[in-house]
Design an enzyme around this catalytic site. Structure first.
Site, PDB file in Angstrom:
ATOM      1  N   GLU A 130       0.790  -1.265  -0.075  1.00 23.98           N
ATOM      2  CA  GLU A 130      -0.159   0.151  -0.045  1.00 23.98           C
ATOM      3  C   GLU A 130       0.886   1.192  -0.011  1.00 23.98           C
ATOM      4  O   GLU A 130       0.916   2.260   0.930  1.00 23.98           O
ATOM      5  CB  GLU A 130      -0.956   0.170   1.073  1.00 23.98           C
ATOM      6  N   HIS A 175      -1.096  -1.893  10.814  1.00 24.67           N
ATOM      7  CA  HIS A 175      -0.573  -3.296  10.512  1.00 24.67           C
ATOM      8  C   HIS A 175       0.810  -3.530  10.910  1.00 24.67           C
ATOM      9  O   HIS A 175       1.515  -2.713  11.106  1.00 24.67           O
ATOM     10  CB  HIS A 175      -0.393  -3.260   9.025  1.00 24.67           C
ATOM     11  N   TYR A 196      -0.524  -7.528  -2.357  1.00 22.42           N
ATOM     12  CA  TYR A 196      -1.683  -6.726  -1.553  1.00 22.42           C
ATOM     13  C   TYR A 196      -3.027  -6.914  -2.001  1.00 22.42           C
ATOM     14  O   TYR A 196      -3.204  -6.369  -2.947  1.00 22.42           O
ATOM     15  CB  TYR A 196      -1.291  -5.343  -1.491  1.00 22.42           C
ATOM     16  N   ASN A 209      -5.896  -9.640   3.116  1.00 21.30           N
ATOM     17  CA  ASN A 209      -7.134  -9.032   3.452  1.00 21.30           C
ATOM     18  C   ASN A 209      -8.309 -10.126   3.839  1.00 21.30           C
ATOM     19  O   ASN A 209      -9.182  -9.942   3.197  1.00 21.30           O
ATOM     20  CB  ASN A 209      -7.369  -8.050   2.430  1.00 21.30           C
TER      21      ASN A 209
END
Length: 308
Positions: free
Chosen positions: A55, A297, A141, A184
């Site tokens: 990210e 995170h 990601y 995720n």
């Protein structure tokens, strides 16, 4: 839980993944760059061999070059800062890979995973060590299903199948695989801090991104169809209270109300002491949850050792 580092560092490979939630802020001043370096390098005494920053929210071109220069100053001894940035939306997603110069790994770089490569969500580093099968290290990601689950169909219907094809293709070509990153999804009940409080609570949780039955089932399919295992669970099957994400808005981290969304997955033979077909073996897999306490995170890491 952590294991002692391998006795022979030259026969090992340590990988780190960390969702930084925007790389430019980390590179804006010396203090933040120092924090970035201390977290990224903490996985082993000599620093990890490969670091994935997720990210990044960079744009292709000049912004990547500026980040490359700043990363070279912040993380001495690392270079080949490979970027995969979003071409579909500015300031969105993005992956960066850094390689420790001293490990001298031969590399082939693949950006994206087939048709799903316009959002800058994956980089594969193809490498090899003498006596070991070629290894594909995939820094990923995975798309968040988003508010109102508006991207759920894309995530489980397009992106997840593309990742499965990517892994199966590597295995078909005789390459071992490690998929590491922010995937995720909270796969197991133990990966959700408040699962099981009540049936009604569970039903409410299932409406949240990363917690839906569809996403959890899709992750299970990735493991089953692609012959992968969760490195952390392979070593610590009964661990509880081990998370990699905590909501900053809800102040979840001080009280450990979190989710485990970040993983390192490996070809199943690498986690089995009875199988040595790949030449690689899982040595350790852990969460660096004591670091970067300001963010949402934690970094995750995995160490592989050569059986050759």
């Amino acid at each position: 839980p952590r294991r002692a580092p391998p006795e022979k560092a030259d026969d090992s490979l340590t990988l780190v993944s960390w969702n930084v939630g925007g790389l430019r802020a980390w590179l804006a001043d010396a203090a933040r760059r120092a924090d970035l370096a201390s977290t990224a390098l903490a996985a082993c005494p000599n620093g990890p061999d490969i670091i994935f920053l997720l990210e990044t929210k960079l744009q292709p071109g000049a912004m990547e070059e500026q980040a490359r220069e700043a990363l070279g100053e912040a993380l001495e001894g690392y270079d080949a800062h490979f970027f995969s940035s979003s071409g579909a939306k500015k300031g969105y997603s993005g992956v960066c890979a850094l390689v420790r110069r001293a490990c001298q790994l031969p590399l082939e770089v693949v950006r994206g995973i087939g048709e799903c490569d316009d959002e800058g969500r994956a980089i594969t580093l193809r490498t090899a060590r003498p006596g070991c099968a070629p290894l594909d290290v995939v820094g990923a990601y995975v798309p968040n299903s988003g508010e109102g689950l508006k991207r759920l169909d894309y995530r489980v219907g397009e992106w997840d199948p593309a990742l499965r094809r990517h892994v199966r293709g590597a295995h078909a070509d005789g390459r071992a695989v490690c998929v590491i990153g922010d995937l995720n999804v909270a796969h197991l009940d133990a990966d959700i801090w408040n699962w099981g409080e009540s049936a009604s609570k569970n039903k409410a949780l299932e409406k949240g991104a990363g917690l839906t039955p569809q996403e959890r089932a899709s992750f299970a399919t990735l493991l089953a169809e692609c012959g992968l295992v969760d490195g952390f669970r392979a070593l610590h099957p009964d661990a509880s209270g081990c998370f990699s994400y905590w909501s900053v808005r809800a102040s979840g981290r001080p009280v450990n109300r979190g989710l485990r969304l970040d993983y390192a997955l490996v070809t199943a033979a690498m986690a089995s002491p009875d199988e040595a077909t790949s030449g690689w073996a899982l040595h350790d897999c852990f969460i660096l949850d004591e670091l970067n306490t300001r963010g949402d995170h934690a970094a995750v890491a995995i160490t592989l050792v050569s059986r050759a």
